[in-house]
Scaffold this active site. Sequence first.
Site, PDB file in Angstrom:
ATOM      1  N   TRP A  41     -59.317 -50.678 -10.932  1.00  0.00           N
ATOM      2  CA  TRP A  41     -57.942 -50.888 -10.486  1.00  0.00           C
ATOM      3  C   TRP A  41     -57.998 -51.699  -9.183  1.00  0.00           C
ATOM      4  O   TRP A  41     -58.840 -51.440  -8.321  1.00  0.00           O
ATOM      5  CB  TRP A  41     -57.246 -49.532 -10.249  1.00  0.00           C
ATOM      6  CG  TRP A  41     -55.928 -49.714  -9.586  1.00  0.00           C
ATOM      7  CD1 TRP A  41     -54.765 -50.121 -10.161  1.00  0.00           C
ATOM      8  CD2 TRP A  41     -55.639 -49.528  -8.187  1.00  0.00           C
ATOM      9  NE1 TRP A  41     -53.777 -50.211  -9.226  1.00  0.00           N
ATOM     10  CE2 TRP A  41     -54.275 -49.855  -8.003  1.00  0.00           C
ATOM     11  CE3 TRP A  41     -56.396 -49.131  -7.086  1.00  0.00           C
ATOM     12  CZ2 TRP A  41     -53.654 -49.783  -6.748  1.00  0.00           C
ATOM     13  CZ3 TRP A  41     -55.780 -49.064  -5.837  1.00  0.00           C
ATOM     14  CH2 TRP A  41     -54.420 -49.392  -5.691  1.00  0.00           C
ATOM     15  N   ASP A  79     -37.775 -52.515  -9.260  1.00  0.00           N
ATOM     16  CA  ASP A  79     -38.970 -51.849  -9.809  1.00  0.00           C
ATOM     17  C   ASP A  79     -38.698 -50.367 -10.033  1.00  0.00           C
ATOM     18  O   ASP A  79     -37.546 -49.915 -10.102  1.00  0.00           O
ATOM     19  CB  ASP A  79     -40.164 -52.111  -8.863  1.00  0.00           C
ATOM     20  CG  ASP A  79     -41.498 -52.163  -9.589  1.00  0.00           C
ATOM     21  OD1 ASP A  79     -42.046 -51.087  -9.889  1.00  0.00           O
ATOM     22  OD2 ASP A  79     -41.988 -53.271  -9.877  1.00  0.00           O
ATOM     23  N   ASP A  80     -39.753 -49.599 -10.116  1.00  0.00           N
ATOM     24  CA  ASP A  80     -39.726 -48.162 -10.408  1.00  0.00           C
ATOM     25  C   ASP A  80     -38.776 -47.412  -9.460  1.00  0.00           C
ATOM     26  O   ASP A  80     -38.715 -47.717  -8.274  1.00  0.00           O
ATOM     27  CB  ASP A  80     -41.170 -47.656 -10.215  1.00  0.00           C
ATOM     28  CG  ASP A  80     -41.381 -46.289 -10.796  1.00  0.00           C
ATOM     29  OD1 ASP A  80     -40.413 -45.687 -11.290  1.00  0.00           O
ATOM     30  OD2 ASP A  80     -42.540 -45.832 -10.767  1.00  0.00           O
ATOM     31  N   ARG A 130     -51.465 -39.674 -12.950  1.00  0.00           N
ATOM     32  CA  ARG A 130     -50.246 -40.065 -12.236  1.00  0.00           C
ATOM     33  C   ARG A 130     -49.075 -39.167 -12.632  1.00  0.00           C
ATOM     34  O   ARG A 130     -47.960 -39.617 -12.806  1.00  0.00           O
ATOM     35  CB  ARG A 130     -49.892 -41.535 -12.493  1.00  0.00           C
ATOM     36  CG  ARG A 130     -49.214 -42.181 -11.289  1.00  0.00           C
ATOM     37  CD  ARG A 130     -48.585 -43.515 -11.610  1.00  0.00           C
ATOM     38  NE  ARG A 130     -48.106 -44.149 -10.400  1.00  0.00           N
ATOM     39  CZ  ARG A 130     -47.104 -45.006 -10.360  1.00  0.00           C
ATOM     40  NH1 ARG A 130     -46.466 -45.338 -11.459  1.00  0.00           N
ATOM     41  NH2 ARG A 130     -46.729 -45.542  -9.224  1.00  0.00           N
ATOM     42  N   TRP A 173     -42.651 -54.442 -18.095  1.00  0.00           N
ATOM     43  CA  TRP A 173     -43.029 -53.329 -18.978  1.00  0.00           C
ATOM     44  C   TRP A 173     -44.360 -52.788 -18.485  1.00  0.00           C
ATOM     45  O   TRP A 173     -45.395 -53.417 -18.661  1.00  0.00           O
ATOM     46  CB  TRP A 173     -43.131 -53.842 -20.413  1.00  0.00           C
ATOM     47  CG  TRP A 173     -43.534 -52.843 -21.449  1.00  0.00           C
ATOM     48  CD1 TRP A 173     -44.660 -52.068 -21.468  1.00  0.00           C
ATOM     49  CD2 TRP A 173     -42.831 -52.525 -22.659  1.00  0.00           C
ATOM     50  NE1 TRP A 173     -44.700 -51.296 -22.596  1.00  0.00           N
ATOM     51  CE2 TRP A 173     -43.596 -51.558 -23.353  1.00  0.00           C
ATOM     52  CE3 TRP A 173     -41.643 -52.966 -23.237  1.00  0.00           C
ATOM     53  CZ2 TRP A 173     -43.201 -51.035 -24.585  1.00  0.00           C
ATOM     54  CZ3 TRP A 173     -41.261 -52.444 -24.466  1.00  0.00           C
ATOM     55  CH2 TRP A 173     -42.027 -51.484 -25.122  1.00  0.00           C
ATOM     56  N   ASP A 174     -44.305 -51.606 -17.900  1.00  0.00           N
ATOM     57  CA  ASP A 174     -45.489 -51.047 -17.247  1.00  0.00           C
ATOM     58  C   ASP A 174     -46.138 -49.979 -18.119  1.00  0.00           C
ATOM     59  O   ASP A 174     -45.520 -49.443 -19.040  1.00  0.00           O
ATOM     60  CB  ASP A 174     -45.062 -50.448 -15.898  1.00  0.00           C
ATOM     61  CG  ASP A 174     -46.168 -50.515 -14.858  1.00  0.00           C
ATOM     62  OD1 ASP A 174     -47.342 -50.681 -15.240  1.00  0.00           O
ATOM     63  OD2 ASP A 174     -45.853 -50.387 -13.663  1.00  0.00           O
ATOM     64  N   ASN A 193     -48.950 -46.902 -17.053  1.00  0.00           N
ATOM     65  CA  ASN A 193     -49.711 -46.510 -15.871  1.00  0.00           C
ATOM     66  C   ASN A 193     -50.756 -45.418 -16.049  1.00  0.00           C
ATOM     67  O   ASN A 193     -51.120 -44.762 -15.069  1.00  0.00           O
ATOM     68  CB  ASN A 193     -48.747 -46.100 -14.755  1.00  0.00           C
ATOM     69  CG  ASN A 193     -48.207 -47.314 -14.028  1.00  0.00           C
ATOM     70  OD1 ASN A 193     -48.941 -48.257 -13.766  1.00  0.00           O
ATOM     71  ND2 ASN A 193     -46.933 -47.308 -13.709  1.00  0.00           N
ATOM     72  N   ASP A 231     -52.471 -55.040  -8.946  1.00  0.00           N
ATOM     73  CA  ASP A 231     -51.676 -54.478  -7.839  1.00  0.00           C
ATOM     74  C   ASP A 231     -52.214 -54.961  -6.500  1.00  0.00           C
ATOM     75  O   ASP A 231     -51.574 -54.777  -5.472  1.00  0.00           O
ATOM     76  CB  ASP A 231     -51.706 -52.947  -7.890  1.00  0.00           C
ATOM     77  CG  ASP A 231     -50.694 -52.406  -8.890  1.00  0.00           C
ATOM     78  OD1 ASP A 231     -49.793 -53.161  -9.292  1.00  0.00           O
ATOM     79  OD2 ASP A 231     -50.804 -51.226  -9.266  1.00  0.00           O
TER      80      ASP A 231
END
Length: 735
Positions: free
Chosen positions: A198, A365-366, A442, A476-477, A479, A547
């Site tokens: 990551w 975003d989120d 997460r 479209w994420d 995670n 990221d």
Amino acid sequence: MSIIYDKIGNTFALNTCETTYGVAIVDNRYVAHGYYGKRIPAEDIRCLLREEEAPFTPGKNKRETGGFLDSMWMEFPESGMGDFRESAFCLRTESGYRASELEYDRFEIVQGKPRLLGLPATWGNEEDCTTLKLYCQDRLTGVRVCLLYTVFEDVDAITRSVIVENHGKEGVYLEKAYSGCLDMEDRNFQVVSLMGAWARERYIQRLPLGYGRQRAASFRGESSHQEHPFMALVTPETTEDTGEVYAMNFVYSGNFIAQAEKDQFDSVRMVMGLHPDEFCWKLEPGDTFTAPEVVMVYSDQGFGKMTRLFHRLYRNHLIRSPYLHKERPILINNWEATYFQFDEKKLLDIARESRKLGIEMMVMDDGWFGKRDTDESSLGDWQVNEGKLKGGLKKLAEQVNDMGMKFGIWFEPEMVSPDSDLYRAHPDWAIQIPGRDITQVRQQYVLDLSRQEVVDGVYEMVAEILRNAPIAYVKWDMNRPLCTLGSLGLPPERMGELSHRYMLGVYQMQERLTEEFPDLLLENCSSGGGRFDPGMLYYSPQIWCSDDTDAVERLAIQEGTAMVYPLSTMGAHVSACPNHILGRVTPFETRGYVALAGTFGYELDITKLSEEEKEMVKEQVRLYHRYHKVIADGEYYRLDSYRENERYDSWMTVSQDRKEAVLVYVQVLAEANKKSRCIRLKGLDEKAMYEVKDVTGREKAVCRSGAALMNAGFRILPEAGDFRSIMYEIRMKTV
Ligand code: GLA
């Protein structure tokens, strides 16, 4: 003709403009591999098979089938009969036996390329490509296999896939079904792969290939940050411009294996396909299974040519989005500006300020849905949080539109939070093993997209939002990886199908989304670049690359990514400093030049920028409009790699007609008492004269011949300070 069948030799020559891929039928039964490399005549393929050397073909010596199977170069090797190298295919019968003997039956050559049902794949019409189908069958089980090879003659690439059909009377279990296999003589090959983590995705790794097996693989349920569905075998002297490269890339976004194996006879077998762990597919009589596609590229001119071949294929025959060649709106995303803490006022403030500077799209975003103020809840509850966004989404999107900007939104449709109304209503929708705790990553679970009702339910929630507000873009994420693998919708004997069925569910959702909303700009993402692969590019023209937005770290990430994927696909933004992940401070200008090598946008609180920085945003917006075409659609050349030299980096893109180019140089670390550095440019016309101009106008423009710029180089003066950079426009004056 790009595919030639030679009746005398019983061979097939698959010819692209510069390569030949040779297949031979041995003993009227085995599909053997003859050759891959620079063009050779079809008639010469047969003699490359070493048939006169022991162990002879079974037709000549019945007792030595084992020796033959274990040494012949095969197109689709099976397990269980005596080839002890990695197999590409493994069947298990209901009675528990594991072996097959695929006998060649017949061939067919068709213009164009058949679609692979439910799967992303390269596409082309009758003028673009030709397909060879080799049909084989296993007499005992009645299983038939069709090996598909599509030749993109002009693009200089070949794709492969496999279709398996059960024509027998009993069910069989497919335990392994790879898509590509390439047997060759070892030439001291080295293995190149794209490894990472990551925030450190796709670092180029190059290692010698020893005896045994070397692999890149994922069984995380996504192509992953850590390993990548790409592998290249290269001769030791290979550089950017010289040496031979055999590369494979998998058009798939889930579990994969890419492996090179050097055997006892110094042959090398490279395979690529679905990872056999977490895979077992039941084929009832009449059922068909289609394996995803592998792309094969051969370069006799080093990595540079390989890269440009992949770019050409993906730009012209993979990405379908209408945005592919369009100028994408410069976006600003609020993630690093606010994380979960925002309301409509904050977003509108960001949008207003952005608009003044020329930014064209506001992406939320989120954190806009359910009661999501941290990552602990609400995934799956795709209803707007009116506490944060008074008046709802439509109103917010319209207010942004009224400012003259487009509006975009973040989703993570594949997931559900344990603390969500969706999970409370449908606990069975999560991937799980009954009686075991579901592993949390997460703080979230993965939805079981192997089940059609889950795909339909989630799709409707997402589509409903898009139907009711003017939303131009979706990020479209995805995670978290997949584990505690179990589906409450699959019978025990089909549990091994979950990971692949999950991927098919994701593909189905994205297919429906792009069909229902053809003007939607879709950007895929997976905790940064955890699912950056050709499979996702079939649905979205761009993918968030990482990221990690630090300009220096991005040099290696983008270099590795651009090794295979066009610059127009790499999501790249200018973010705030100190960088949120590394704490590093880099000049605003450098962050801009590095992000301009991708889709370009911002990811910071623009209301907090200084006046000087705001002026720089305006300038970067100008540069984007001025140069995006040559950057996105031009040929890409890696010139210098900071990853290798630990000092500086440079790359350029050149328009297809070689009249215009952009050169970026980053002096990562300053050096004492140094003279200027001569960078040899590439891709220009030797005979033409070019004007080379620093885009800021600080340096005086100079005029040089293409020959001098490429053979002698272009001088770049050292500057005081780390992380400095400069961007040049190069324009043809006369030929
Ligand atoms: C992932 C993405 C980020 C951001 C967050 C939101 O990590 O890569 O860009 O969207 O999710 O939770």
